[in-house]
Write a protein that holds these residues in place. Sequence first.
Motif, PDB file in Angstrom:
ATOM      1  N   THR A  13       4.683  29.874  11.419  1.00  0.00           N
ATOM      2  CA  THR A  13       5.099  30.769  12.252  1.00  0.00           C
ATOM      3  C   THR A  13       4.028  31.208  13.212  1.00  0.00           C
ATOM      4  O   THR A  13       2.620  30.934  12.792  1.00  0.00           O
ATOM      5  N   PRO A  14       3.825  31.377  14.358  1.00  0.00           N
ATOM      6  CA  PRO A  14       2.868  31.667  15.274  1.00  0.00           C
ATOM      7  C   PRO A  14       2.434  32.964  15.014  1.00  0.00           C
ATOM      8  O   PRO A  14       2.996  33.946  14.439  1.00  0.00           O
ATOM      9  N   GLY A  35       5.310  42.700  12.467  1.00  0.00           N
ATOM     10  CA  GLY A  35       4.616  42.912  11.182  1.00  0.00           C
ATOM     11  C   GLY A  35       4.879  41.526  10.471  1.00  0.00           C
ATOM     12  O   GLY A  35       4.252  40.554  11.038  1.00  0.00           O
ATOM     13  N   ASN A  36       5.532  41.598   9.392  1.00  0.00           N
ATOM     14  CA  ASN A  36       5.720  40.456   8.408  1.00  0.00           C
ATOM     15  C   ASN A  36       6.978  39.741   8.826  1.00  0.00           C
ATOM     16  O   ASN A  36       7.324  38.864   7.866  1.00  0.00           O
ATOM     17  N   THR A  37       7.565  39.913  10.136  1.00  0.00           N
ATOM     18  CA  THR A  37       8.740  39.186  10.180  1.00  0.00           C
ATOM     19  C   THR A  37       8.494  38.342  11.573  1.00  0.00           C
ATOM     20  O   THR A  37       8.263  38.971  12.553  1.00  0.00           O
ATOM     21  N   VAL A  38       9.092  37.273  11.690  1.00  0.00           N
ATOM     22  CA  VAL A  38       9.233  36.312  13.025  1.00  0.00           C
ATOM     23  C   VAL A  38      10.693  35.815  13.025  1.00  0.00           C
ATOM     24  O   VAL A  38      11.063  35.404  12.160  1.00  0.00           O
ATOM     25  N   THR A  39      11.281  36.066  14.185  1.00  0.00           N
ATOM     26  CA  THR A  39      12.381  35.839  14.490  1.00  0.00           C
ATOM     27  C   THR A  39      12.615  34.451  15.733  1.00  0.00           C
ATOM     28  O   THR A  39      11.617  34.836  16.625  1.00  0.00           O
ATOM     29  N   GLU A  40      13.126  33.474  15.302  1.00  0.00           N
ATOM     30  CA  GLU A  40      13.074  32.356  16.224  1.00  0.00           C
ATOM     31  C   GLU A  40      14.587  32.280  17.061  1.00  0.00           C
ATOM     32  O   GLU A  40      15.586  32.219  16.215  1.00  0.00           O
ATOM     33  N   TYR A  69      12.178  34.720   9.750  1.00  0.00           N
ATOM     34  CA  TYR A  69      11.035  34.255   8.427  1.00  0.00           C
ATOM     35  C   TYR A  69      10.542  35.817   8.284  1.00  0.00           C
ATOM     36  O   TYR A  69      10.096  36.521   8.948  1.00  0.00           O
ATOM     37  N   THR A  70      10.581  36.056   6.878  1.00  0.00           N
ATOM     38  CA  THR A  70       9.880  37.174   6.484  1.00  0.00           C
ATOM     39  C   THR A  70       9.038  36.880   5.282  1.00  0.00           C
ATOM     40  O   THR A  70       9.271  36.245   4.271  1.00  0.00           O
ATOM     41  N   LYS A  71       7.623  37.364   5.581  1.00  0.00           N
ATOM     42  CA  LYS A  71       6.471  37.197   4.509  1.00  0.00           C
ATOM     43  C   LYS A  71       6.659  38.207   3.550  1.00  0.00           C
ATOM     44  O   LYS A  71       6.678  39.441   3.626  1.00  0.00           O
ATOM     45  N   LYS A  72       6.648  37.583   2.111  1.00  0.00           N
ATOM     46  CA  LYS A  72       6.787  38.543   0.969  1.00  0.00           C
ATOM     47  C   LYS A  72       5.555  38.179   0.245  1.00  0.00           C
ATOM     48  O   LYS A  72       4.786  37.483   0.396  1.00  0.00           O
ATOM     49  N   ALA A  73       5.353  39.053  -0.962  1.00  0.00           N
ATOM     50  CA  ALA A  73       4.304  38.618  -1.694  1.00  0.00           C
ATOM     51  C   ALA A  73       3.888  37.341  -2.103  1.00  0.00           C
ATOM     52  O   ALA A  73       2.779  36.689  -2.198  1.00  0.00           O
ATOM     53  N   ASP A  74       5.126  36.704  -2.616  1.00  0.00           N
ATOM     54  CA  ASP A  74       4.949  35.330  -3.134  1.00  0.00           C
ATOM     55  C   ASP A  74       5.822  34.298  -2.435  1.00  0.00           C
ATOM     56  O   ASP A  74       5.769  32.987  -3.131  1.00  0.00           O
TER      57      ASP A  74
END
Length: 203
Positions: free
Chosen positions: A61-62, A89-94, A106-111
């Motif tokens: 992700t950029p 934040g921790n979300t990127v929409t393409e 794309y959502t960044k989570k702990a693991d």
Amino acid sequence: MKKYIPVLLSLLLLSGCGGGGGEETPQSTANSSSVSNTNVTAVNNTEGKTSGQYNLWSYMTPTSSTTNSFVEQTNSGSSTYTTTYTTTGNTVTEVSDYAENESTTYTKKADRIAVAFEKDGTANGSYDLDLTADIGDVVTVKDSNCILTAHFDTKTINEKTFNDVIEIQCASKPGYYAKGMGEVAQLDRLTVSGSTTITIRSN
């Protein structure tokens, strides 16, 4: 990333491709014949990998909202399209004009990185990527054919050079992701017809 991820492994990778003219020697590499079971993420594990050398979020992700232009070259000619990434934040929409009325989030989570697809405003599949990976690892939380195969300090593809690039292969189709930029190229070579498609970021 064009929907290689969902299509290639029926899910991922993410969005991939590259090739054509890259003469660099990978800093580290693996191929399907040399990947050992000790390096591959366990099949159907329930927790994503967080101890790998390469943070997949940083490569796939950029770092900020941006619009990238791509050129797709085939045996019969070339075409262009743009892909817009919106970062919150921790979300990127393409969203890409290559795939009308479709989006990937794309959502960044702990693991892990949760990847969700939407078409015409309706959910259209999802999968989870490990947050990190080492060379030779399957990059999804559940088993797939997408493997982190190499890292390059620099990678030249069709006369365009990118820095700090990882290569992920899904079903022998490589995708290239530059740190802080996301997908920069992908390659599809059909041995039956002899046709080749190369998609590369042009800006």
